[in-house]
Design a protein around this motif. Structure first.
Motif, PDB file in Angstrom:
ATOM      1  N   LEU A 244      -3.585   0.487  -3.039  1.00  6.77           N
ATOM      2  CA  LEU A 244      -3.330  -0.787  -2.377  1.00  6.77           C
ATOM      3  C   LEU A 244      -3.420  -1.875  -3.433  1.00  6.77           C
ATOM      4  O   LEU A 244      -4.376  -1.920  -4.213  1.00  6.77           O
ATOM      5  CB  LEU A 244      -4.362  -1.044  -1.274  1.00  6.77           C
ATOM      6  CG  LEU A 244      -4.421  -2.460  -0.694  1.00  6.77           C
ATOM      7  CD1 LEU A 244      -3.133  -2.806   0.057  1.00  6.77           C
ATOM      8  CD2 LEU A 244      -5.637  -2.613   0.231  1.00  6.77           C
TER       9      LEU A 244
ATOM     10  N   SER B  32       0.846  -1.186   0.000  1.00  8.09           N
ATOM     11  CA  SER B  32       0.000   0.000   0.000  1.00  8.09           C
ATOM     12  C   SER B  32       0.883   1.237   0.000  1.00  8.09           C
ATOM     13  O   SER B  32       1.965   1.242   0.580  1.00  8.09           O
ATOM     14  CB  SER B  32      -0.922   0.017   1.226  1.00  8.09           C
ATOM     15  OG  SER B  32      -0.169   0.115   2.419  1.00  8.09           O
TER      16      SER B  32
ATOM     17  N   THR C  47      -6.268  -4.800   3.453  1.00  8.00           N
ATOM     18  CA  THR C  47      -5.390  -5.715   2.709  1.00  8.00           C
ATOM     19  C   THR C  47      -5.929  -7.134   2.740  1.00  8.00           C
ATOM     20  O   THR C  47      -5.928  -7.844   1.721  1.00  8.00           O
ATOM     21  CB  THR C  47      -3.957  -5.683   3.292  1.00  8.00           C
ATOM     22  OG1 THR C  47      -3.456  -4.352   3.228  1.00  8.00           O
ATOM     23  CG2 THR C  47      -3.034  -6.606   2.515  1.00  8.00           C
TER      24      THR C  47
END
Length: 201
Positions: free
Chosen positions: A90, A65, A119
């Motif tokens: 990301l 990211s 994530t």
């Protein structure tokens, strides 16, 4: 695949989401699916190198990211992406059987810090994409193999049926072309006594 990029944008509240896939020689990434950059699908192609954000993720098989893309300084940004005014991004690798086949990315035009939960969620989506892509690949392989087996059976029938040799060879060449995908197929006959090749079809 469209559902994957749509879900990424909606669930993570980003401006865009891109699914980029590696070509067979793993040298180039192509934008295959997108929410927010549909006009670039199939047109956006970038080199798979560490100097590009998606390439870095793919080569290291790890998520990444960036809070400030312009200020980060590690990566070149393709002109088409520069026009989109991406600030934060990301990305996670798309893995099929342990092999990286692409990258799933979300980005925003406002500065944002992506969390470990973001994530994790994007990784789950990438896994779904990998399963769907692998299923599609296996289906295509099975369909191609079925076509090849059918062609082999038809060729066998031609050979055993006998008949006019020229007609048989012409039909045989057509069946081989259909099974292999080649535009043209030629069949040569070898004369052992003369030690020459002839091309009746």
């Amino acid at each position: 695949m469209r559902k994957v990029v749509d879900t990424a944008v909606q669930a993570l509240h980003t401006d865009c989401s891109d699914l980029m896939l590696l070509d067979e020689d793993e040298q180039t990434l192509t934008l295959a699916f997108s929410h927010g950059r549909e006009h670039l699908i199939g047109r956006l192609q970038i080199a798979n190198t560490d100097e590009i954000f998606p390439g870095y993720i793919i080569r290291r098989k790890t998520p990444l990211s960036i809070e400030d893309m312009a200020g980060d300084g590690r990566f070149q940004v393709p002109p088409a992406i520069q026009d989109c005014q991406v600030v934060s991004a990301l990305g996670v690798p798309v893995l099929a059987g342990g092999k990286v086949i692409g990258v799933l990315i979300v980005d925003t035009q406002k500065r944002r810090v992506f969390t470990p939960e973001d994530t994790h969620f994007l990784t789950l989506l990438a896994n779904q994409a990998a399963l769907a892509l692998e299923k599609a690949r296996l289906f295509e392989e099975a369909r191609r193999r079925a076509g090849e087996l059918q062609a082999i059976a038809e060729v066998g029938g031609l050979v055993t049926a006998g008949g006019d040799i020229q007609s048989t060879l012409d039909t045989l060449a057509q069946k081989i072309a259909q099974a292999t995908g080649f535009q043209a197929v030629g069949i040569s006959l070898y004369d052992a006594e003369q030690q020459v090749l002839s091309f009746p079809s």
